[in-house]
Design a protein around this motif. Structure first.
Motif, mmCIF file in Angstrom:
data_model
loop_
_atom_site.group_PDB
_atom_site.id
_atom_site.type_symbol
_atom_site.label_atom_id
_atom_site.label_comp_id
_atom_site.label_asym_id
_atom_site.label_seq_id
_atom_site.Cartn_x
_atom_site.Cartn_y
_atom_site.Cartn_z
ATOM 1 N N SER A 189 0.804 -1.321 -0.096
ATOM 2 C CA SER A 189 0.082 -0.011 0.161
ATOM 3 C C SER A 189 1.004 1.188 0.055
ATOM 4 O O SER A 189 2.148 1.149 0.321
ATOM 5 N N GLU A 190 0.243 2.141 -0.039
ATOM 6 C CA GLU A 190 1.132 3.627 -0.181
ATOM 7 C C GLU A 190 1.579 3.963 1.103
ATOM 8 O O GLU A 190 2.839 4.599 1.245
ATOM 9 N N ASN A 191 1.003 3.394 2.175
ATOM 10 C CA ASN A 191 1.801 3.688 3.371
ATOM 11 C C ASN A 191 2.665 2.565 3.961
ATOM 12 O O ASN A 191 3.362 2.763 5.086
ATOM 13 N N ASP A 192 3.121 1.613 2.961
ATOM 14 C CA ASP A 192 3.795 0.326 3.583
ATOM 15 C C ASP A 192 5.265 0.661 3.470
ATOM 16 O O ASP A 192 5.581 1.484 2.304
ATOM 17 N N ALA A 193 6.003 0.321 4.320
ATOM 18 C CA ALA A 193 7.428 0.320 4.040
ATOM 19 C C ALA A 193 8.193 -0.845 3.544
ATOM 20 O O ALA A 193 7.682 -2.016 3.845
ATOM 21 N N VAL A 194 9.171 -1.057 2.942
ATOM 22 C CA VAL A 194 10.116 -1.959 2.651
ATOM 23 C C VAL A 194 11.306 -2.044 3.458
ATOM 24 O O VAL A 194 11.890 -0.972 3.451
ATOM 25 N N LEU A 195 11.507 -3.227 4.231
ATOM 26 C CA LEU A 195 12.660 -3.517 5.040
ATOM 27 C C LEU A 195 13.643 -3.991 4.108
ATOM 28 O O LEU A 195 13.613 -5.205 3.678
ATOM 29 N N LEU A 196 14.795 -3.520 4.173
ATOM 30 C CA LEU A 196 16.100 -3.833 3.454
ATOM 31 C C LEU A 196 16.953 -4.456 4.548
ATOM 32 O O LEU A 196 17.188 -3.473 5.400
ATOM 33 N N ARG A 232 5.410 -0.141 9.999
ATOM 34 C CA ARG A 232 4.255 -0.519 9.213
ATOM 35 C C ARG A 232 5.094 -1.203 7.941
ATOM 36 O O ARG A 232 4.778 -1.072 6.535
ATOM 37 N N VAL A 233 5.860 -2.354 7.837
ATOM 38 C CA VAL A 233 6.667 -3.030 7.006
ATOM 39 C C VAL A 233 5.872 -3.826 6.043
ATOM 40 O O VAL A 233 5.077 -4.768 6.778
ATOM 41 N N GLY A 234 5.523 -3.616 4.873
ATOM 42 C CA GLY A 234 4.819 -4.583 3.825
ATOM 43 C C GLY A 234 5.574 -5.643 3.478
ATOM 44 O O GLY A 234 4.743 -6.619 2.505
ATOM 45 N N ALA A 235 7.017 -5.817 3.138
ATOM 46 C CA ALA A 235 7.625 -6.639 2.584
ATOM 47 C C ALA A 235 9.081 -6.469 3.025
ATOM 48 O O ALA A 235 9.623 -5.347 3.558
ATOM 49 N N ILE A 236 9.970 -7.655 3.322
ATOM 50 C CA ILE A 236 11.200 -7.558 3.774
ATOM 51 C C ILE A 236 12.096 -8.036 2.482
ATOM 52 O O ILE A 236 11.673 -9.312 1.908
ATOM 53 N N VAL A 237 12.993 -7.504 2.367
ATOM 54 C CA VAL A 237 14.087 -7.945 1.269
ATOM 55 C C VAL A 237 15.501 -8.142 1.950
ATOM 56 O O VAL A 237 16.123 -7.356 2.392
ATOM 57 N N VAL A 238 15.844 -9.451 2.015
ATOM 58 C CA VAL A 238 17.382 -9.975 2.508
ATOM 59 C C VAL A 238 18.396 -9.874 1.596
ATOM 60 O O VAL A 238 18.033 -10.572 0.493
ATOM 61 N N HIS A 239 19.372 -9.335 1.717
ATOM 62 C CA HIS A 239 20.581 -9.554 1.077
ATOM 63 C C HIS A 239 21.557 -10.272 1.392
ATOM 64 O O HIS A 239 22.763 -10.083 1.038
ATOM 65 N N SER A 240 21.569 -11.235 2.213
ATOM 66 C CA SER A 240 22.583 -11.970 2.741
ATOM 67 C C SER A 240 22.028 -13.141 3.263
ATOM 68 O O SER A 240 20.827 -13.630 3.348
ATOM 69 N N GLU A 241 22.818 -14.145 3.964
ATOM 70 C CA GLU A 241 22.601 -15.647 4.418
ATOM 71 C C GLU A 241 23.074 -16.011 5.798
ATOM 72 O O GLU A 241 22.749 -17.127 6.170
ATOM 73 N N PHE A 242 22.828 -14.975 6.737
ATOM 74 C CA PHE A 242 23.249 -15.381 8.054
ATOM 75 C C PHE A 242 22.037 -14.892 9.100
ATOM 76 O O PHE A 242 20.976 -15.134 8.797
ATOM 77 N N ALA A 243 22.305 -14.456 10.284
ATOM 78 C CA ALA A 243 21.569 -14.299 11.438
ATOM 79 C C ALA A 243 20.469 -13.555 11.245
ATOM 80 O O ALA A 243 19.285 -13.838 11.275
ATOM 81 N N LEU A 244 20.760 -12.294 10.718
ATOM 82 C CA LEU A 244 19.711 -11.282 10.232
ATOM 83 C C LEU A 244 18.829 -11.861 9.369
ATOM 84 O O LEU A 244 17.357 -11.856 9.377
ATOM 85 N N ALA A 245 19.413 -12.467 8.368
ATOM 86 C CA ALA A 245 18.415 -12.982 7.127
ATOM 87 C C ALA A 245 17.410 -14.114 7.793
ATOM 88 O O ALA A 245 16.461 -14.149 7.287
ATOM 89 N N ALA A 246 18.057 -14.912 8.563
ATOM 90 C CA ALA A 246 17.171 -16.126 9.107
ATOM 91 C C ALA A 246 16.168 -15.400 10.011
ATOM 92 O O ALA A 246 14.956 -15.934 10.097
ATOM 93 N N VAL A 293 9.016 5.365 -2.086
ATOM 94 C CA VAL A 293 8.533 4.184 -1.163
ATOM 95 C C VAL A 293 9.384 4.379 0.325
ATOM 96 O O VAL A 293 10.484 4.678 0.182
ATOM 97 N N ARG A 294 8.647 4.200 1.314
ATOM 98 C CA ARG A 294 9.379 4.366 2.577
ATOM 99 C C ARG A 294 10.087 3.000 2.748
ATOM 100 O O ARG A 294 10.049 1.967 2.611
#
Length: 389
Positions: A5-12, A97-111, A40-41
């Motif tokens: 939505s317009e108000n959703d953020a993307v968490l990278l 208000r995160v609407g999607a998460i995009v991870v760029h790695s393979e370790f603790a934060l990603a898991a 996009v927030r």
């Protein structure tokens, strides 16, 4: 799950420090900047996230998890285990208000993101920057340790195993696979890596390019020696020696002054036609690209979508690649060498030195490649993928 939505953020999210910019961090920040530039927030969660507070990310939410040390060899910030990080991520998702998460790695934060995404119904996308991990065969005895460290960081103890390479390479690639097979969508910047991930059992994999920087086209070099540029980490898999050996062959065949190679980084070595520039800023790399005819990429069987290629294309410069897979990936924006060794590179360079005009259609293709991967197109496609989950 579904459309942003317009108000959703993307968490990278990235497990690597943003204080230094390898290819993964550069791609990560380019994506963050692209999202912000398209309204996009953006929430960035990574070690040393404050280093990203520039330009388009001046007003982004930047969160640095507490650091407990550094894992040697990998130079990976030690942040604790995934279970330790889940409360931080869950609170971040709810607060912003995160609407999607995009991870760029393979370790603790990603898991941890995978676990929180499942719990809260937020789609998690995993960008794989390289499935083609490679380590010296002498490190084979450490393959079991790689698995134990990854299990300790992520809490992931079951899943598919990568096979088909050396013990140490398969152990490293299994780390990526264990995260990828749990993501809602795996994003691969290249088609050839996407296919490798599918064969390994990663699940839904989308070929999805990294973001090219805004076009900064420079006039082509029209006189003087053929000018080439090599830009990469000084690591064995990048094969700088192939470029240097090729220059020795070119100098022996054509004589001095016909071809020049600039190397971004490194200490001076007395090699004919080669200048080492030592540590250089991103701005200086751009200047070197503007002064070059083409950029060399001499890796073989390692690279996915090298960010230096996208940067070269944005400057209107084609790449010369030793890897036939990359030649196929980039199409006419690249010139592939007839063989992946120094002799093959030297043969192509000698031909180009005799006929610089051969580069003209490749410059046009390079510009087109970068134009198709500008921020607006990238964000539009990312929105589509998120909406499809």
């Amino acid at each position: 799950m579904g459309e942003l939505s317009e108000n959703d953020a993307v968490l990278l999210v990235c497990d690597y420090s943003l204080k230094y910019l390898g290819g993964a961090q550069t791609a990560f920040l380019r994506q963050a900047e692209a999202l912000a530039s398209e309204g996009v927030r953006v929430v960035v969660l990574a070690p040393d996230a404050d280093a990203a507070r520039t330009g388009a990310l001046e007003h982004a939410v930047l969160i640095s998890p507490a650091r407990r040390g550094t894992i040697p060899v990998l130079d990976l910030p030690l942040l604790g285990g995934a279970r330790d990080l889940e409360p931080l991520i869950a609170a971040t998702v709810r607060r912003h208000r995160v609407g999607a998460i995009v991870v760029h790695s393979e370790f603790a934060l990603a898991a941890a993101c995978l676990a929180v995404g499942r719990e809260l119904g937020v789609p998690v996308l995993h960008t794989v920057h390289t499935f083609f991990w490679r380590a010296p065969s002498a490190l084979a005895p450490f393959a079991p340790l790689v698995g134990r460290v990854h299990r300790a960081l992520t809490g992931i103890r079951t899943g598919r195993r990568s096979t088909g390479s050396s013990r140490i390479n398969d152990a490293l690639r299994t780390m990526t696979l264990r995260i990828a097979e749990r993501a809602d969508v795996v994003l691969s910047p290249s088609a050839h890596q996407a296919e490798a991930l599918r064969r390994a059992g990663a699940g839904r994999v989308e070929a999805f390019s990294n973001v090219a920087q805004p076009l900064r086209l420079a006039d082509p070099v029209s006189e003087g020696p053929l000018r080439l540029l090599w830009v990469a980490r000084f690591a064995p898999e990048k094969r700088l020696e192939v470029a240097l050996d090729a220059m020795r062959l070119v100098d022996a065949e054509l004589g001095a002054g016909r071809v020049r190679l600039d190397v971004a980084g490194g200490a001076h070595r007395p090699l004919p036609g080669v200048e080492f520039h030592g540590p250089v800023s991103g701005e200086r790399v751009g200047e070197l690209m503007d002064g070059s005819d083409a950029v060399l990429i001499t890796s073989l069987g390692f690279d996915n979508q090298p960010m230096v290629a996208l940067e070269a294309f944005a400057h209107g410069r084609p790449v010369i690649v030793s890897d036939p897979v990359l030649a196929g990936e980039f199409g006419p924006a690249a010139l592939g060498t007839p063989t992946p060794d120094a002799r093959g590179l030297a043969d192509l360079v000698v031909e180009l030195a005799a006929d610089r005009d051969r580069l003209a259609p490749h410059r046009e293709a390079a510009t087109a490649y970068a134009r198709d991967r500008q921020p607006s197109a990238h964000v539009a496609r990312l929105r589509e993928i998120i909406a499809s989950v």
